[in-house]
Design an enzyme around this catalytic site. Structure first.
Site, mmCIF file in Angstrom:
data_model
loop_
_atom_site.group_PDB
_atom_site.id
_atom_site.type_symbol
_atom_site.label_atom_id
_atom_site.label_comp_id
_atom_site.label_asym_id
_atom_site.label_seq_id
_atom_site.Cartn_x
_atom_site.Cartn_y
_atom_site.Cartn_z
ATOM 1 N N HIS A 28 47.457 50.986 28.123
ATOM 2 C CA HIS A 28 48.677 51.012 28.926
ATOM 3 C C HIS A 28 49.921 50.858 28.038
ATOM 4 O O HIS A 28 50.631 49.849 28.118
ATOM 5 C CB HIS A 28 48.640 49.892 29.969
ATOM 6 C CG HIS A 28 47.539 50.029 30.970
ATOM 7 N ND1 HIS A 28 46.237 49.737 30.687
ATOM 8 C CD2 HIS A 28 47.563 50.429 32.270
ATOM 9 C CE1 HIS A 28 45.484 49.943 31.759
ATOM 10 N NE2 HIS A 28 46.264 50.366 32.733
ATOM 11 N N LYS A 239 59.969 51.924 32.347
ATOM 12 C CA LYS A 239 58.602 52.123 31.878
ATOM 13 C C LYS A 239 58.602 53.233 30.832
ATOM 14 O O LYS A 239 59.232 54.288 31.021
ATOM 15 C CB LYS A 239 57.699 52.492 33.055
ATOM 16 C CG LYS A 239 56.214 52.283 32.816
ATOM 17 C CD LYS A 239 55.461 52.301 34.138
ATOM 18 C CE LYS A 239 54.001 51.949 33.961
ATOM 19 N NZ LYS A 239 53.302 51.836 35.251
ATOM 20 N N ARG A 308 29.406 14.464 52.069
ATOM 21 C CA ARG A 308 30.842 14.578 51.768
ATOM 22 C C ARG A 308 31.428 13.191 51.502
ATOM 23 O O ARG A 308 32.309 13.031 50.645
ATOM 24 C CB ARG A 308 31.585 15.288 52.889
ATOM 25 C CG ARG A 308 31.520 14.609 54.246
ATOM 26 C CD ARG A 308 32.476 15.227 55.234
ATOM 27 N NE ARG A 308 32.294 14.690 56.578
ATOM 28 C CZ ARG A 308 33.243 14.658 57.497
ATOM 29 N NH1 ARG A 308 34.444 15.144 57.227
ATOM 30 N NH2 ARG A 308 33.008 14.163 58.694
ATOM 31 N N GLU A 356 44.407 28.113 48.918
ATOM 32 C CA GLU A 356 43.187 27.978 48.117
ATOM 33 C C GLU A 356 43.262 28.734 46.800
ATOM 34 O O GLU A 356 42.689 28.292 45.793
ATOM 35 C CB GLU A 356 41.975 28.446 48.935
ATOM 36 C CG GLU A 356 41.616 27.550 50.102
ATOM 37 C CD GLU A 356 42.403 27.864 51.369
ATOM 38 O OE1 GLU A 356 42.241 27.125 52.370
ATOM 39 O OE2 GLU A 356 43.187 28.857 51.364
#
Length: 615
Positions: A28, A239, A308, A356
């Site tokens: 790239h 770019k 737990r 999360e």
């Protein structure tokens, strides 16, 4: 370096990116060329880093989130003298350290594996949190990402978390080059669109021309002087900058330049500039908290304790014994019982809220700084962070994950809360360890053992209480199992773990009353699996029955099958697992409906040994 020298360094980084991709015939380069000036100014003026001592505690930390721009990173390593030109041209070749996307397994100057977009900033937040709240040092964290990855939700989980935590040691540099893989990005060159979003999360936002050396320098300096909030430098770039045939043109992503020699000539030819990167300030060894004796909780045999609960108490005890242990939770600490750790060690507890991906990413960032993180949430919700777990494995990151409320045994909450795919997910991770304890003492021992393992470690805990069946001094080696019922007359082996282990023991007692002796194996180590014990059981009893509170695919049953992949005959194997879509019901009703309770095990056992029930 002065402005002119920095401009030349930027051109050198472009040329070397083109050369590396041409040598590999892939890569790239255009994505590297857009960010070359941003990298040049960082390397030549602001980064503090000792390449001879990548573990120096005073080093700044740099994360290339747009990992596909690895030619730029490797070109910077060359300019800093970390690699030579010959190695640069091994890019993407077999055996080279310079992979298509960088990984710390091969290069000591790489903080984390990137390439799956949207991960660099979340992990950078974890590194920044480590510096601010744990290490208490003044190293800076610099993250370079692309504009395309700002579409990822994980970026905004990280942005909000960084703003909330006032991470003024974190600077995000966004290479806004307008073009993604298949065409323009959502906001193109509209820097203000991005700035508004970051400012909403309490970031200091700076908008610049990403090819103006002095503007870049001023922006970095402003970031360093900003206190109380993180800074984002939004840089408008092109770019393929510097080569007319590809500059700001669509269709040039992820491929070498059409004529590398012509492009190099247009960029002014090869250079051989060497950058003297600023040395980091002298710093003490990373801070660690005090240590003590490990006193794991003890219980009476037969006492009813949820695993737990045992996890939370064991983690708190481990935190007392080890000053390098930290805990992260996804706003369910009262359910996962991570709150036990929070109450005893609040300075090492991190509330990540319902994010999360950010929780796991922060754990990865902290692990990169030498901390031992335990990240916890419901087993079902860890599926949201699977890509972060996968990439952590690529990094070789030592992260402990704990999924509570596993299986249909949680009861009335229903299927959205039930982790019934988690074992398969975690077993599929390269080099992972997967543990599923059945009682409090087993849980505590495994929690402590996890801290010293390699790679991704996963512990599955249960919501409901189960009887304590092991003594407090029992040992549970990773990769082992426990044979709880055994005789030389056994006609069947039942293999279970966690909740279903207790169902299996009840079933074995019922079958024994019918003169059907049954062996019972507690397969608490789901990966690695105890092949020797399973093979012996198959030879001696002729049949295996696995019982799991999990989907049939990828869980305990498949783990048992792994013991017979060496070409030997596969024994008769029957698997009881969750094959229906549960609704709401009591835990006992759920286990029965799924066909994994003692009654169903007894029925299956009788059929397997030719003792079918008479209606």
């Amino acid at each position: 370096m002065n402005t002119g020298e920095l401009a030349e360094l930027g051109q050198q980084l472009r040329v070397d990116s083109v050369r590396a991709a041409a040598s590999a015939a892939s890569g790239h380069p255009t994505s590297s060329m857009s960010a070359a000036d941003l990298m040049a100014v960082l390397l030549g003026r602001h980064l503090r880093y000792d390449f001879d001592r990548p573990d120096h505690p005073g080093n700044d930390r740099f994360v290339l989130s747009k990992g596909h721009a690895s030619p730029l990173l490797y070109s910077a390593f060359k300019a800093a003298g970390a690699i030579d030109d010959g190695e640069l041209l091994t890019f993407r070749k077999l055996g080279s350290r310079l992979e298509g996307h960088p990984t710390p397994r091969r290069l000591p100057w790489v903080e984390t594996a990137t390439g799956s977009l949207g991960q660099g900033l979340p992990i950078g937040v974890g590194i920044s949190l480590s510096g601010k709240r744990l290490d208490h040092d003044d190293h800076r964290v610099w993250v370079l990402c692309g504009d395309s990855e700002l579409a990822e939700g994980s970026i905004w989980e990280a942005a909000e978390h960084a703003g909330y935590e006032h991470l003024d040691n974190l600077t995000l540099i966004v290479d806004v080059n307008r073009l993604g893989q298949r065409g323009p990005t959502r906001h193109g060159h509209d820097l203000d669109a991005y700035a508004r979003r970051f400012r909403a999360f309490d970031w200091h936002a700076i908008e610049i021309d990403g090819h103006d050396i002095d503007a870049i320098d001023r922006a970095y300096g402003e970031a360093l002087s900003t206190k109380g909030r993180p800074t984002v430098v939004l840089a408008r770039t092109l770019k393929g900058k510097g080569v007319a045939s590809v500059e700001n043109r669509e269709g040039q992503h992820g491929k070498p330049l059409p004529d590398a020699d012509e492009a190099i000539a247009e960029l002014g030819g090869p250079r051989d500039l060497h950058v003297r990167v600023q040395e980091p300030p002298s710093a003490q060894a990373p801070r660690r908290f005090g240590t003590g004796r490990l006193d794991l909780p003890r219980h009476d045999l037969g006492e009813q304790v949820a695993t737990r609960d045992a996890f939370g108490k064991a983690l708190a005890a481990l935190g007392t014994a080890r000053g390098d242990v930290v805990a992260l939770d996804g706003e369910v600490g009262d359910s996962t019982r991570a709150e036990f750790f929070a109450k005893e060690h609040p300075e090492r507890y991190f509330e990540c809220y319902i994010a999360e991906q950010q929780m796991v990413a922060a754990a990865v960032g902290m692990a990169s700084r030498g901390w031992v993180p335990y990240a916890t949430t419901f087993a079902a919700f860890l599926t949201r962070a699977h890509d972060f777990v996968r990439m952590a494995s690529i990094s070789g990151s030592p992260v402990n994950l704990v999924g509570s409320h596993a299986g249909v045994a949680i009861g009335e909450d229903g299927p959205s809360q039930m982790g019934v795919e988690d074992l398969a997910m975690m077993r599929s991770i390269h080099g992972s360890t997967v543990l599923y304890p059945c009682d409090a003492h087993q849980t505590a021992r495994l929690v402590a053992a996890m801290a010293d393992l390699d790679g991704i470690r996963y512990l599955r805990t249960s919501r409901g209480k189960t009887p304590v069946i092991y003594g407090p001094d029992e040992t549970f080696p990773v990769g082992g199992s426990k044979v709880l019922r055994s005789s030389d007359r056994d006609r069947l082996t039942v293999v279970a773990a966690g909740v279903t282990l207790h169902e299996a023991l009840s079933a074995a007692d019922a079958l024994a009353a019918d003169d059907i002796p049954v062996r019972v194996i507690d397969l608490y180590s789901v990966k690695p699996v105890d092949r020797e014990t399973l093979r012996r059981a198959a030879e001696e009893t002729g049949c295996l029955l696995t019982v799991e509170d999990h989907r049939a695919e990828g869980g305990l049953g498949d783990a048992v099958l792994d013991a017979f992949t060496d070409g030997r005959p596969v024994p008769r194997l029957v698997r009881l697992a969750v094959r229906t879509m549960p609704g709401s019901a009591s835990p006992a009703e759920q286990l029965h409906a799924a066909g994994i309770d003692a009654e169903n095990i007894v029925a299956a056992g009788r059929l397997l040994v030719g003792e079918a029930l008479v209606a």
